[in-house]
Design an enzyme around this catalytic site. Structure first.
Site, PDB file in Angstrom:
ATOM      1  N   SER A  20      41.696  38.698  85.752  1.00 22.21           N
ATOM      2  CA  SER A  20      40.692  38.148  86.679  1.00 22.21           C
ATOM      3  C   SER A  20      40.350  36.710  86.318  1.00 22.21           C
ATOM      4  CB  SER A  20      39.416  39.004  86.648  1.00 22.21           C
ATOM      5  OG  SER A  20      38.916  39.130  85.332  1.00 22.21           O
TER       6      SER A  20
ATOM      7  N   ASP B  30      39.327  34.857  92.361  1.00 19.97           N
ATOM      8  CA  ASP B  30      38.105  34.817  93.159  1.00 19.97           C
ATOM      9  C   ASP B  30      37.756  33.401  93.592  1.00 19.97           C
ATOM     10  OD1 ASP B  30      37.308  37.348  93.735  1.00 19.97           O
ATOM     11  OD2 ASP B  30      35.414  37.255  92.647  1.00 19.97           O
TER      12      ASP B  30
ATOM     13  N   ASP C 108      30.676  45.644  83.252  1.00 16.43           N
ATOM     14  CA  ASP C 108      31.511  46.384  82.318  1.00 16.43           C
ATOM     15  C   ASP C 108      30.712  47.445  81.575  1.00 16.43           C
ATOM     16  OD1 ASP C 108      30.016  44.458  81.052  1.00 16.43           O
ATOM     17  OD2 ASP C 108      31.674  43.523  79.984  1.00 16.43           O
TER      18      ASP C 108
END
Length: 758
Positions: A99, A135, A458
């Site tokens: 990511s 993103d 997380d």
């Protein structure tokens, strides 16, 4: 699954704790108890400073007890990857997630090195697929990955042919010719030089694109990026490389994913990105196991996937392994670790400690997951799903209206091996499940996938998994499974810690608190205490802030919060202080670290004075403002340092003289510590010059308060240097003026308000 008569795939072993460590823990606990009893019995004979000190010490003692409970039964795991290769001829598939969110704060070359390290791990290539979530929806990221895939065709075979350990090229080539084996043949040297040249060409291409010296042609693969905005664009999915022949010695699949974003749809930060990747991979490869890493966390152990599979498959009951977590370890942090990035103490205490309860916490990166657990499966559901008692309509309510995704989820929950997919033919469906409105009226983010409700998604996701009755497994290897870049400047480190604190406190003060998971679900009591210990991290900023100002207040008002010199009770205060120092020093020396590194940990560690009065304090304030409905928390991306190859070494060495020096900016986060420094310097100056405030009490402040005030100044010594520094190494004038005004206000308040001792 390994049978009982075969060689073991993994073992769980208790860690033998040294007698010295246990003795120190018992002594510290006893001293805390005696200290609190003494302070409590003496409350009626003393005033407000004594009460405030008692409350602070009570919090420190509470924190110590939780820490001790968490770390009391440490466990470690041992793996046997050679046995795995003998016993499991058809290894399970793995989808790997990387990511990234901003091509400026997270340079593409950083992401490229992480991806290359994953593509080159020792595991059958046809069992691997690497998905990169962008993103930031940047054509630079896609361009870099396309170029990296070309380089991977020579890098991956080179690594496997010569059993290279560091499979991130920037790490391997930064070592220069020291990477040559002693008996390297000329053929290897020629191949090494060729691969290094190709890597430097890759770096140059990416750098040219970043600097716009080679403008990207917005056509072909990049046509989808024309006129796009970062937070307002459709889904972009590109299959960069597909292992169509499913060769075990080829390259794994490589897929670029930029999920759809619209201004009127919440995107839930990283949690939303991970859920989008989970759905996209579900309709494309649907591996039963998943790995997620941050863009700067490269695989530093070439056999890490084999080790993880040993842990998943090596235990009789699946309940033992919902996920396998590798501790976050940083590489090449500065000499003596001036910013407190070392994980020497947690590696010795916290990680093995939680491994001995219900398993390690999910740390957000370097973690392997069972897909069916991420899909919300609890231990009670396992039998029904395996026997095929599945309601398709219920699955649609959970997973959305994509029949392909529902079908793939059905296979995962029923433990049916999925047939290989043609990735290119699944792109259209992947775009659908990555759309921003797909999660509407589904369980995504609530019961399925990464859980929403905190910017530390997380830990919240791991908490929910533990609450469903699952356990997790710690994977500590040498060399480590994954290592990442540590913040190399003060502002970046403080921003990162502030984000952590904000997210942790969001969880603590919400319906997702571990207290409710223990009362209403299957979270074990000791595991609940372990979660509370980490979630309340930011709250220690309040007693540390009080203790940082209390000596100055007492000096200014001739009051005291410590026993006077000559009183036996003073020995308890000194003993607690010294034994806690010896406790951490013991671990640092045992780990081969320097005393300077230990001192930097005291000053910049997780619960130190500087961190508590900056990141922890501002993170706590952010959550308080959210709870009051005044403002919402903001997700701030941590800036990553750019690296490339050995060609950067000269630049790096040129900055070596300033490495580790504190840098400052005009952020308000530097105002509290600067104010505390001014307050204590003012109090000491008043005492030295004999200046007394009008409302000062009769008598004299004890020596203990003076020593504590000096100690505070020593702890904030980097800020003393910052007062005389220049440029970014100096505290900005605006911060100095704000802090000076606050310090003056505090001193004037001390002059107006002086609470009696009795």
């Amino acid at each position: 699954m390994a049978d009982s008569h075969s060689l073991p795939l993994s073992e769980k072993n208790c860690v033998k704790v040294s007698t010295l460590q246990r003795a120190l823990e018992i002594v510290i606990s006893s001293l805390f108890f005696c200290l609190l009893v003494y302070c409590l019995l003496s409350l009626t004979d003393h005033g407000f400073p004594w009460l405030l000190a008692f409350l602070c010490e009570s919090w420190f003692a509470f924190n110590w007890v939780l820490n001790l409970i968490t770390e009391w039964t440490p466990m470690v795991y041992k793996t046997y990857p050679d046995n795995l290769l003998q016993q499991v001829p058809d290894l399970p598939a793995l989808d790997m997630f990387v990511s990234t969110a901003d091509p400026v704060l997270e340079p593409p070359i950083v992401t490229v090195n992480t991806v290359l390290s994953l593509l080159a791990v020792d595991y059958p290539a046809h069992k691997l697929a690497c998905y990169v979530s962008d993103d930031g929806c940047s054509p630079l990221t896609l361009f870099s990955l396309i170029e990296a895939s070309k380089f991977a065709r020579i890098w991956v075979p080179f690594c496997k042919k010569h059993d290279i350990q560091d499979r991130a090229p920037f790490r391997y080539f930064s070592a220069g010719e020291s990477t040559f084996p002693c008996d390297s043949p000329p053929e290897f040297l020629l191949e090494w030089t060729k691969v290094k040249d190709e890597y430097e060409n890759l770096c140059q291409k990416i750098e040219d694109a970043v600097q716009h010296s080679v403008p990207l042609d917005i056509s072909g693969d990049y046509a989808a990026f024309a006129h796009l905005e970062t937070n307002n664009h459709p889904t972009v999915i590109k299959v960069i490389w597909e292992n169509k022949e499913r060769l075990s010695i080829g390259l794994p699949h490589l897929v670029y994913v930029a999920r759809e974003k619209r201004p009127n749809h919440p995107h839930h930060y990283k949690a939303g990105a991970m859920n989008a990747l989970t759905r996209v991979s579900g309709v494309m490869t649907n591996a039963p196991f998943m790995l997620n890493v941050d863009c700067d966390m490269y695989a530093s152990n070439s056999k890490i996937v084999l080790h993880a599979m040993c842990l998943f498959l090596g235990f009789k009951h699946e309940r033992e392994g919902a996920f396998v977590q590798c501790p976050q370890i940083n590489y090449d942090y500065l000499k003596d670790d001036p910013f407190g990035n070392s994980v020497a103490l947690p590696l010795k205490t916290f990680w093995p400690g939680v491994a001995g309860i219900q398993g390690p916490l999910y740390a957000g990166t370097g973690c392997f997951h069972r897909r069916k657990v991420i899909y919300g499966l609890s231990q009670n559901d396992c039998t029904d799903h395996i026997q095929g008692h599945l309601d398709v309509e219920a699955l649609k309510d959970q997973f959305g209206n994509s029949m392909e995704l529902v079908s793939s989820a059905n296979k995962i929950l029923a433990e049916k091996i999925d047939d290989p997919h043609d990735l290119s033919s699944a792109v259209e469906e992947a775009r659908k499940v990555a759309s921003c409105g797909y999660e509407h009226n589904t369980s995504w983010g609530k019961k399925v996938g990464w859980i929403y409700g905190s910017i530390t998604e997380d830990l919240l996701t791991g908490l929910k998994i533990h609450a469903r009755g699952w356990k997790s497994i710690l994977c500590m290897l040498d060399p480590p499974g994954f290592v990442g870049s540590a913040p190399t400047s003060m502002p970046v480190m403080l921003t990162q810690r502030k984000r952590w604190i904000t997210g942790l406190l969001e969880i603590l003060f919400s319906k997702n608190s571990p207290i409710f998971s223990t009362l209403n679900a299957k979270l074990e009591f000791r595991m609940c205490l372990a979660y509370i210990w980490i979630l309340k991290w930011g709250l220690i900023s309040i007693p540390v802030l009080c203790y940082s100002l209390l000596p100055a207040y007492c000096i200014s008002t001739n009051s005291y919060f410590l026993p006077k010199v000559g009183e036996p009770a003073l020995i308890m205060f000194v003993a607690v202080f010294l034994t806690k120092f010896l406790y951490t020093l013991y671990f640092y020396l045992e780990s081969g670290l320097s005393i300077t590194a230990w001192w930097n940990y005291q000053r910049m560690g997780p619960r130190s004075t500087i961190l508590s009065t900056t990141s922890l304090l501002f993170g706590t304030i952010s959550v308080v403002l959210k709870l009051l409905g005044i403002s919402e928390v903001v997700f701030e991306i941590t800036k990553k340092d750019q690296y490339c190859s050995s060609i950067d070494d000269d630049d790096h060495n040129g900055n070596a003289a300033n490495a580790g020096k504190f840098t400052f900016d005009e952020s308000p986060i530097f105002v509290p510590p600067t104010t505390i420094l001014f307050v204590n310097l003012t109090a000491l100056a008043m005492r030295l010059l004999g200046v007394k405030l009008p409302s000062a009490l009769q008598g004299t402040t004890g020596l203990g308060e003076l020593v504590c005030s000096v100690w505070v100044v020593i702890c904030f010594w980097p800020f003393v240097r910052g007062l005389f520094g220049k440029g970014k190494y100096g505290i900005p004038l605006s911060t100095v003026l704000k802090s000076g005004m606050l310090a003056l206000l505090f001193t004037l308040c001390c002059g107006k308000i002086s609470l009696p001792l009795r």
